[in-house]
Design an enzyme around this catalytic site. Structure first.
Site, mmCIF file in Angstrom:
data_model
loop_
_atom_site.group_PDB
_atom_site.id
_atom_site.type_symbol
_atom_site.label_atom_id
_atom_site.label_comp_id
_atom_site.label_asym_id
_atom_site.label_seq_id
_atom_site.Cartn_x
_atom_site.Cartn_y
_atom_site.Cartn_z
ATOM 1 N N LYS A 104 0.853 -1.194 0.000
ATOM 2 C CA LYS A 104 0.000 0.000 0.000
ATOM 3 C C LYS A 104 0.880 1.232 0.000
ATOM 4 O O LYS A 104 1.666 1.440 0.918
ATOM 5 C CB LYS A 104 -0.907 -0.002 1.245
ATOM 6 N N ASP A 124 -2.479 10.291 3.675
ATOM 7 C CA ASP A 124 -3.875 9.902 3.834
ATOM 8 C C ASP A 124 -4.616 10.944 4.668
ATOM 9 O O ASP A 124 -4.580 10.918 5.886
ATOM 10 C CB ASP A 124 -3.949 8.519 4.510
ATOM 11 N N ARG A 166 -7.342 -0.275 0.898
ATOM 12 C CA ARG A 166 -7.847 -1.539 0.363
ATOM 13 C C ARG A 166 -8.194 -1.421 -1.117
ATOM 14 O O ARG A 166 -8.189 -2.410 -1.844
ATOM 15 C CB ARG A 166 -9.047 -2.017 1.190
ATOM 16 N N GLU A 185 -9.228 3.755 1.947
ATOM 17 C CA GLU A 185 -8.671 3.900 0.598
ATOM 18 C C GLU A 185 -7.591 2.868 0.286
ATOM 19 O O GLU A 185 -7.394 2.487 -0.855
ATOM 20 C CB GLU A 185 -8.114 5.320 0.413
ATOM 21 N N LYS A 227 -10.135 13.007 7.993
ATOM 22 C CA LYS A 227 -9.661 12.661 9.338
ATOM 23 C C LYS A 227 -9.578 13.925 10.196
ATOM 24 O O LYS A 227 -9.557 15.038 9.674
ATOM 25 C CB LYS A 227 -8.241 12.065 9.248
#
Ligand code: BES
Ligand code: MN
Ligand code: ZN
Length: 463
Positions: free
Chosen positions: A229, A234, A315, A313, A241
């Protein structure tokens, strides 16, 4: 800085002498009992330094790297000449671990500081038989590769864009003579990597799929594909978040770094194993173009995915990589590493990666290897009924369960959906172990987890 092997000690030079606790039970030394990680500095008649280094008890043998790393990290600024290591009580495997730790101690976290650190003025001299040279060399190479992937994880997100990760892989491939292929946005679109593209759509930076192939046996099948990954930052996307500790989400490419490092090290060591590394890399950003909760996206597999939460995201990026690997590369083992869920961190803390697999044999092998090098994995279940949590009304699958339970397992179930029932698939959720607090930095930083685990596992595939 050099790593040399010599048979004869030079009493005028500094020396590190390791001791196990058991050795010191009969022979008492004041102030030093061989306690794990402790050390005592003495001075010889010639004025050189003598370090007594505590290896602790037998159960600590798998943590030798840590002990050497700590001593070198704390003492290195004093050293102006060669430092000898007494290896008379160490096996080659332990000498290798010591060398890894010593090299890791040389890691410089302040890559972006304008004041450069002083030049290193010493070499390491391992006092051992000539035949130990290979173990020392392997330890040095391993430490160097781990340091370079730590530098990637610790790098700021404005530097390490997906394109930058691609360039890193290309440079490594050129240097260590393996192949690297990159997909940019246009190529990703053309080949149908829609899930990776969806994650990166809100970013000013293009996404990348990175494929690193080290194939020393050109006519044989691929032994293992490693999928990582590679989310370079992120934010959570539109499902944004909170800002507490958000800067640490630069580490969301820890799995990618481990994969890139493992391929590099396999090539450096010349292991006779066909290995491919695949990294799906994107930045999960907030923008008018960002993918939305409620979107239904396509994926490389052809299956449609309903987006419940844009913060799930990783996955998506993995789904495309795993499906490409299963369909096109058909390896014997398919291993992915990802900083995938907070749930894995809440379950296992910072002590072990969460492992998911349907293969008892692979689970056992990885558990044993992880234990032996202190990069531990702990298996968690993927029960059949967990998949129901991912049933979508409008698409083939949804990216998040509505229930806030068993998050790491359900994420694994999502990934499984894209693996074409590959019998040798293993998923490692490394969210708790890739990045964290340690005594080598004030803030959280990269651990280097995963490179050795993967490479020690790859060694078991040699035929
Ligand atoms: N990158 C995070 C997971 C993570 C959390 C890594 C903490 C390292 C430390 C991942 O993309 C994520 O955001 N996961 C969310 C999913 C959420 C939507 C349920 C999580 O696990 O909280
Ligand atoms: Mn996320
Ligand atoms: Zn993430």
């Amino acid at each position: 800085m050099k790593y040399k092997v010599k048979e004869k000690v030079d009493h005028s030079k500094d020396i590190i002498i390791p001791f196990r606790k058991s050795e010191l039970q009969s022979e008492k030394i004041a102030d030093f009992d061989g306690e794990f990680g402790s050390y005592q500095l003495l001075y010889s008649n010639e004025g050189s330094r003598i370090y007594l280094l505590g290896l602790g008890e037998d159960k600590h043998t798998n943590r030798l790297q840590e002990v050497f790393r700590k001593l070198v990290f704390k003492e290195k600024d004093k050293w102006k000449g060669d430092v000898q290591i007494d290896c008379s009580k160490l096996e080659d495997k332990e000498i290798m671990a010591a060398a890894i730790g010593m090299e890791m101690a040389m890691y410089k976290i302040g890559q972006q500081k304008t004041k450069k650190e002083d030049k290193i003025k010493f070499d390491f001299i391992f006092l051992a038989q000539k035949s130990t040279k290979a173990a020392v060399e392997e330890g040095k190479a391993t430490g160097e590769t781990i340091n370079s992937i730590k530098a990637l994880v610790d790098a700021p997100p404005n530097v390490k864009t997906p394109a930058y990760l691609g360039q890193w892989a290309e440079a490594s491939a050129n240097k260590y003579e393996y192949q690297c292929k990159l997909w940019d946005d246009k190529a990703l679109k053309k080949d149908g990597f829609e899930a990776i593209l969806a994650v990166g759509r809100g970013s000013q930076h293009e996404s990348r799929l990175i494929k690193c192939s080290y194939l020393p046996k050109p006519d044989a099948d691929i032994d293992i594909v490693l999928v990582g990954k590679g989310i370079t930052f992120d934010t959570g996307g539109i499902s944004i978040k909170g800002s507490t500790n958000l800067h640490y989400m630069k580490s969301d490419m820890g799995g990618a770094a481990a994969v890139l490092g493992a391929v590099e090290l396999t090539a450096r060591l010349g292991l006779q194993v066909n290995v491919v590394g695949l990294v799906g890399s994107a930045e999960n950003a907030v923008d008018g173009r960002s993918y939305l909760p409620g979107d239904v996206i396509k994926s490389y597999s052809g299956k449609t995915i309903e987006i419940i939460n844009t913060d799930a995201e990783g996955r998506l990026a993995l789904a495309d990589g795993l499906n490409y690997a299963a369909k096109k590369l058909k390896p014997e083992v398919l291993l992915d590493m990802a900083t995938l869920t907070g749930s894995a961190v809440r379950t296992l803390g910072y002590s072990a990666a969460a492992m998911f697999t349907n293969s008892e044999a692979l689970a056992l092998r990885l558990t044993n290897i992880g234990e032996s090098i202190y990069e531990r994995v702990w298996r968690l279940p993927m029960y059949e009924e967990m998949e129901e949590e991912l049933h979508s009304d409008v698409a083939d699958v949804k990216n998040l369960s509505e229930k806030p339970v068993a998050g790491a397992s359900i994420a694994a179930k999502f990934l499984e959906y894209f693996t074409e029932e590959h019998p040798g698939w293993v998923h490692l959720d490394i969210a708790g172990v890739a990045f964290g607090s340690n005594e080598y930095a004030k803030m959280k930083s990269a651990s280097g987890y995963g490179v050795r685990l993967a490479v020690e596992f790859i060694k078991t595939l040699q035929s």
